[in-house]
Design a protein around this motif. Sequence first.
Motif, PDB file in Angstrom:
ATOM      1  N   SER A 269     -41.079 -86.906  35.159  1.00  0.00           N
ATOM      2  CA  SER A 269     -40.725 -87.830  34.520  1.00  0.00           C
ATOM      3  C   SER A 269     -41.662 -88.466  33.155  1.00  0.00           C
ATOM      4  O   SER A 269     -40.998 -89.164  32.661  1.00  0.00           O
ATOM      5  CB  SER A 269     -41.216 -89.162  35.673  1.00  0.00           C
ATOM      6  N   GLY A 270     -42.624 -87.579  33.194  1.00  0.00           N
ATOM      7  CA  GLY A 270     -43.643 -88.113  31.984  1.00  0.00           C
ATOM      8  C   GLY A 270     -44.591 -89.142  32.335  1.00  0.00           C
ATOM      9  O   GLY A 270     -45.526 -89.697  31.600  1.00  0.00           O
ATOM     10  N   LEU A 271     -44.507 -89.785  33.605  1.00  0.00           N
ATOM     11  CA  LEU A 271     -45.615 -90.703  34.004  1.00  0.00           C
ATOM     12  C   LEU A 271     -46.651 -90.115  34.378  1.00  0.00           C
ATOM     13  O   LEU A 271     -46.823 -89.103  35.121  1.00  0.00           O
ATOM     14  CB  LEU A 271     -44.851 -91.686  35.493  1.00  0.00           C
ATOM     15  N   ASN A 272     -47.933 -90.927  34.086  1.00  0.00           N
ATOM     16  CA  ASN A 272     -49.033 -90.482  35.021  1.00  0.00           C
ATOM     17  C   ASN A 272     -49.133 -90.649  36.265  1.00  0.00           C
ATOM     18  O   ASN A 272     -48.425 -91.532  36.730  1.00  0.00           O
ATOM     19  CB  ASN A 272     -50.030 -91.338  34.451  1.00  0.00           C
ATOM     20  N   LEU A 273     -49.535 -89.301  37.004  1.00  0.00           N
ATOM     21  CA  LEU A 273     -49.160 -89.421  38.294  1.00  0.00           C
ATOM     22  C   LEU A 273     -50.541 -88.754  39.150  1.00  0.00           C
ATOM     23  O   LEU A 273     -51.631 -88.330  38.376  1.00  0.00           O
ATOM     24  CB  LEU A 273     -48.326 -88.080  38.802  1.00  0.00           C
ATOM     25  N   SER A 274     -50.881 -89.519  40.261  1.00  0.00           N
ATOM     26  CA  SER A 274     -51.930 -89.172  40.807  1.00  0.00           C
ATOM     27  C   SER A 274     -52.124 -87.625  40.981  1.00  0.00           C
ATOM     28  O   SER A 274     -50.771 -86.874  41.266  1.00  0.00           O
ATOM     29  CB  SER A 274     -51.958 -89.945  42.366  1.00  0.00           C
ATOM     30  N   PRO A 275     -52.874 -86.994  41.541  1.00  0.00           N
ATOM     31  CA  PRO A 275     -53.204 -85.270  42.095  1.00  0.00           C
ATOM     32  C   PRO A 275     -52.054 -85.150  43.115  1.00  0.00           C
ATOM     33  O   PRO A 275     -51.388 -84.124  43.168  1.00  0.00           O
ATOM     34  CB  PRO A 275     -54.544 -85.305  42.604  1.00  0.00           C
ATOM     35  N   GLN A 276     -51.691 -86.363  44.004  1.00  0.00           N
ATOM     36  CA  GLN A 276     -50.653 -86.073  45.078  1.00  0.00           C
ATOM     37  C   GLN A 276     -49.221 -86.375  44.559  1.00  0.00           C
ATOM     38  O   GLN A 276     -48.328 -86.322  45.291  1.00  0.00           O
ATOM     39  CB  GLN A 276     -50.962 -86.817  46.428  1.00  0.00           C
ATOM     40  N   GLY A 277     -49.279 -86.786  43.161  1.00  0.00           N
ATOM     41  CA  GLY A 277     -47.790 -87.101  42.708  1.00  0.00           C
ATOM     42  C   GLY A 277     -47.201 -88.321  42.824  1.00  0.00           C
ATOM     43  O   GLY A 277     -46.149 -88.508  42.379  1.00  0.00           O
ATOM     44  N   HIS A 278     -48.084 -89.157  43.128  1.00  0.00           N
ATOM     45  CA  HIS A 278     -47.836 -90.603  43.216  1.00  0.00           C
ATOM     46  C   HIS A 278     -48.077 -91.255  41.681  1.00  0.00           C
ATOM     47  O   HIS A 278     -48.563 -90.756  41.201  1.00  0.00           O
ATOM     48  CB  HIS A 278     -48.472 -91.647  44.336  1.00  0.00           C
ATOM     49  N   ILE A 279     -47.231 -92.334  41.633  1.00  0.00           N
ATOM     50  CA  ILE A 279     -47.140 -93.124  40.277  1.00  0.00           C
ATOM     51  C   ILE A 279     -48.610 -93.807  40.075  1.00  0.00           C
ATOM     52  O   ILE A 279     -48.981 -94.729  40.955  1.00  0.00           O
ATOM     53  CB  ILE A 279     -45.959 -94.008  39.990  1.00  0.00           C
ATOM     54  N   LEU A 280     -49.267 -93.460  38.934  1.00  0.00           N
ATOM     55  CA  LEU A 280     -50.645 -94.193  38.840  1.00  0.00           C
ATOM     56  C   LEU A 280     -50.316 -95.444  38.290  1.00  0.00           C
ATOM     57  O   LEU A 280     -49.836 -95.720  37.206  1.00  0.00           O
ATOM     58  CB  LEU A 280     -51.417 -93.361  37.866  1.00  0.00           C
ATOM     59  N   VAL A 281     -50.706 -96.643  39.016  1.00  0.00           N
ATOM     60  CA  VAL A 281     -50.556 -98.025  38.097  1.00  0.00           C
ATOM     61  C   VAL A 281     -52.019 -98.526  38.203  1.00  0.00           C
ATOM     62  O   VAL A 281     -52.825 -98.170  38.976  1.00  0.00           O
ATOM     63  CB  VAL A 281     -49.469 -98.872  39.130  1.00  0.00           C
ATOM     64  N   ASN A 282     -51.905 -99.580  37.379  1.00  0.00           N
ATOM     65  CA  ASN A 282     -53.185-100.526  37.127  1.00  0.00           C
ATOM     66  C   ASN A 282     -53.246-101.664  38.022  1.00  0.00           C
ATOM     67  O   ASN A 282     -52.466-101.853  38.881  1.00  0.00           O
ATOM     68  CB  ASN A 282     -53.333-100.622  35.768  1.00  0.00           C
ATOM     69  N   THR A 288     -49.878 -96.535  34.263  1.00  0.00           N
ATOM     70  CA  THR A 288     -51.146 -96.464  33.299  1.00  0.00           C
ATOM     71  C   THR A 288     -50.611 -95.684  32.116  1.00  0.00           C
ATOM     72  O   THR A 288     -51.370 -95.458  31.046  1.00  0.00           O
ATOM     73  CB  THR A 288     -52.310 -95.789  34.228  1.00  0.00           C
ATOM     74  N   SER A 289     -49.366 -94.914  32.262  1.00  0.00           N
ATOM     75  CA  SER A 289     -49.169 -94.373  30.864  1.00  0.00           C
ATOM     76  C   SER A 289     -47.879 -94.942  30.373  1.00  0.00           C
ATOM     77  O   SER A 289     -47.564 -94.974  29.080  1.00  0.00           O
ATOM     78  CB  SER A 289     -48.585 -92.877  31.087  1.00  0.00           C
ATOM     79  N   HIS A 290     -47.001 -96.128  30.974  1.00  0.00           N
ATOM     80  CA  HIS A 290     -45.858 -96.596  30.115  1.00  0.00           C
ATOM     81  C   HIS A 290     -45.880 -98.091  30.831  1.00  0.00           C
ATOM     82  O   HIS A 290     -45.551 -98.361  31.515  1.00  0.00           O
ATOM     83  CB  HIS A 290     -44.495 -95.866  30.712  1.00  0.00           C
ATOM     84  N   ASP A 291     -45.939 -98.967  29.468  1.00  0.00           N
ATOM     85  CA  ASP A 291     -46.253-100.104  29.951  1.00  0.00           C
ATOM     86  C   ASP A 291     -45.110-101.125  30.542  1.00  0.00           C
ATOM     87  O   ASP A 291     -45.006-101.932  31.169  1.00  0.00           O
ATOM     88  CB  ASP A 291     -46.911-100.841  28.652  1.00  0.00           C
ATOM     89  N   ASN A 292     -43.660-100.297  30.376  1.00  0.00           N
ATOM     90  CA  ASN A 292     -42.582-100.955  30.634  1.00  0.00           C
ATOM     91  C   ASN A 292     -42.119-100.333  32.017  1.00  0.00           C
ATOM     92  O   ASN A 292     -40.722-100.587  32.386  1.00  0.00           O
ATOM     93  CB  ASN A 292     -41.323-101.130  29.726  1.00  0.00           C
ATOM     94  N   THR A 301     -49.902 -95.412  43.511  1.00  0.00           N
ATOM     95  CA  THR A 301     -51.346 -95.150  43.886  1.00  0.00           C
ATOM     96  C   THR A 301     -52.142 -96.126  42.720  1.00  0.00           C
ATOM     97  O   THR A 301     -51.692 -95.802  41.591  1.00  0.00           O
ATOM     98  CB  THR A 301     -51.811 -93.722  43.876  1.00  0.00           C
ATOM     99  N   ARG A 302     -52.888 -97.184  43.234  1.00  0.00           N
ATOM    100  CA  ARG A 302     -53.616 -97.804  42.438  1.00  0.00           C
ATOM    101  C   ARG A 302     -54.683 -97.095  41.571  1.00  0.00           C
ATOM    102  O   ARG A 302     -55.641 -96.523  42.526  1.00  0.00           O
ATOM    103  CB  ARG A 302     -54.203 -99.160  43.018  1.00  0.00           C
ATOM    104  N   ALA A 303     -54.746 -96.733  40.373  1.00  0.00           N
ATOM    105  CA  ALA A 303     -55.883 -95.992  39.743  1.00  0.00           C
ATOM    106  C   ALA A 303     -57.176 -96.599  39.840  1.00  0.00           C
ATOM    107  O   ALA A 303     -58.233 -96.124  40.054  1.00  0.00           O
ATOM    108  CB  ALA A 303     -55.446 -95.758  38.294  1.00  0.00           C
ATOM    109  N   ASP A 304     -57.277 -98.022  40.058  1.00  0.00           N
ATOM    110  CA  ASP A 304     -58.447 -98.689  39.938  1.00  0.00           C
ATOM    111  C   ASP A 304     -59.139 -98.920  41.323  1.00  0.00           C
ATOM    112  O   ASP A 304     -60.203 -99.213  41.413  1.00  0.00           O
ATOM    113  CB  ASP A 304     -58.251-100.064  39.272  1.00  0.00           C
ATOM    114  N   ARG A 305     -58.181 -98.917  42.045  1.00  0.00           N
ATOM    115  CA  ARG A 305     -58.575 -99.543  43.470  1.00  0.00           C
ATOM    116  C   ARG A 305     -57.684 -98.856  44.598  1.00  0.00           C
ATOM    117  O   ARG A 305     -56.610 -99.335  45.299  1.00  0.00           O
ATOM    118  CB  ARG A 305     -58.359-101.015  43.596  1.00  0.00           C
ATOM    119  N   PRO A 306     -57.697 -97.521  44.832  1.00  0.00           N
ATOM    120  CA  PRO A 306     -56.624 -96.890  45.805  1.00  0.00           C
ATOM    121  C   PRO A 306     -57.071 -97.574  47.198  1.00  0.00           C
ATOM    122  O   PRO A 306     -57.867 -98.029  47.452  1.00  0.00           O
ATOM    123  CB  PRO A 306     -57.172 -95.437  45.894  1.00  0.00           C
TER     124      PRO A 306
END
Length: 386
Positions: A269-282, A288-292, A301-306
């Motif tokens: 997809s081009g989105l930032n993903l966690s090592p397990q493949g979930h979408i990393l969100v803030n 965390t890679s695409h603001d829209n 997966t919450r990048a700041d607070r899993p």
Amino acid sequence: MANHKTGVKKLVLLGAGHAHVHVLSSLARQRPRDLEVTLVTPQDHQTYSGMVPGFVAGCYAGHECRIALTPLMRSAGVQWVAGHCAGLRAAEQMVDVSVRAEAPADAVSLDYDLLSIDTGAVVDRLRLEQVMPGAAEHALMLRPIDRFVHLWPQVLALARRRPLQVVVVGGGAAGLEVLMAARQRLLRDGVAGSRFTLVTGGAEPGSSYPAGVRRRISRQLKAHGIAVVQDTCIGMDAGLVRVAGGGVLPCDVPILAIGTHAPAWLLNSGLNLSPQGHILVNAFQQSTSHDNVFAAGDVATRADRPHPKSGVYAVRAGPALATNLMAWHAGAPLKPHHPPSRTLNLLSCGSGHAIASWGPFHAEGAWAWRWKDRIDRAFIRRYCLN
Ligand SMILES: Cc1cc2nc3c(=O)[nH]c(=O)nc-3n(C[C@H](O)[C@H](O)[C@H](O)COP(=O)(O)OP(=O)(O)OC[C@H]3O[C@@H](n4cnc5c(N)ncnc54)[C@H](O)[C@@H]3O)c2cc1C
């Protein structure tokens, strides 16, 4: 993309998970006129997993565990594309959807200005087959949940004709609840003599719970006459389940309740993903890679607070997600979502009894089951517009 003449922008919602149900109800209250919203999801309802063990136990009818999406979509002025997202190209702001249709392989592509993803977790059959050959063919999987709900009556029909050997693979909350519910139902509605086994994967049953809760779970399993095999399932065949220690368990109904995966369509997809493949969100549930692009529930997966992946956390993210989608559209500041550090956990042990836990505190009884029943029914009621 935004229509340059009218200024109307496109929001695409992928999946009707717990958080998106709230987004829909929020849009039903107020939708900006310059926002066109499309929901991509396979069914016209969302089955609430928290009530599925109660459905298995015979305490709820199927329709009582469902939120009808059509009234919500109608009130919110949302278009429905009945299908599955099969691909996402974040750089091009496009999603590829395989449409549920009579003709096979129908596909459409949708463009978006703003995207929100709440498609839950999946069991990836290819990955499953690598660790548990035969499971993809023989197991009754808890996910997709609608398929499980659809197939459960066939198990019941069989149990009315002959005693069954039921083996649940997976000693987490969902596996435990479904196993104890299945036992209760088969004892009530099936012929006598069915047997029930839990294969835990090696750990104690309910291994993610504190020791006191684990002791309560073990007592319940013992009281219900459920055999516990602390070993790993390494494969299945017709009528049997194999475990790593060399044992072979006879089995008519292997129910698979093991951990889930991130959807494979996210990989490219081009989105930032966690090592397990979930979408990393803030903290705003924003990629965390695409603001829209926003995401919530088990797919993120919450990048700041899993935090653990569970329905409770998906539900809690709903209001924040709705607020931030509208704020992003309006160009207003986003608001951080603070997931709770611990949540109330109510583990049903068949209908009529549950174990309640909150951090280190735990207790059990019929009152805990009634509490869970009230919370679950209230959740469904909140989103039923009819
Ligand atoms: C039997 C069982 C009992 C459970 N009980 C509890 C409980 O009591 N408490 C708790 O906290 N958690 C519980 N869980 C866990 C809980 O179900 C999940 O954590 C929760 O469902 C995650 O919610 P979600 O919003 O991420 O997605 P989901 O609830 O999984 O919803 C995802 C939605 O997206 C749709 N979808 C899927 N793929 C696509 C796609 N490619 N394109 C478009 N749409 C798609 C699905 O059809 C569905 O509508 C239970 C799980 C199971 C299996």
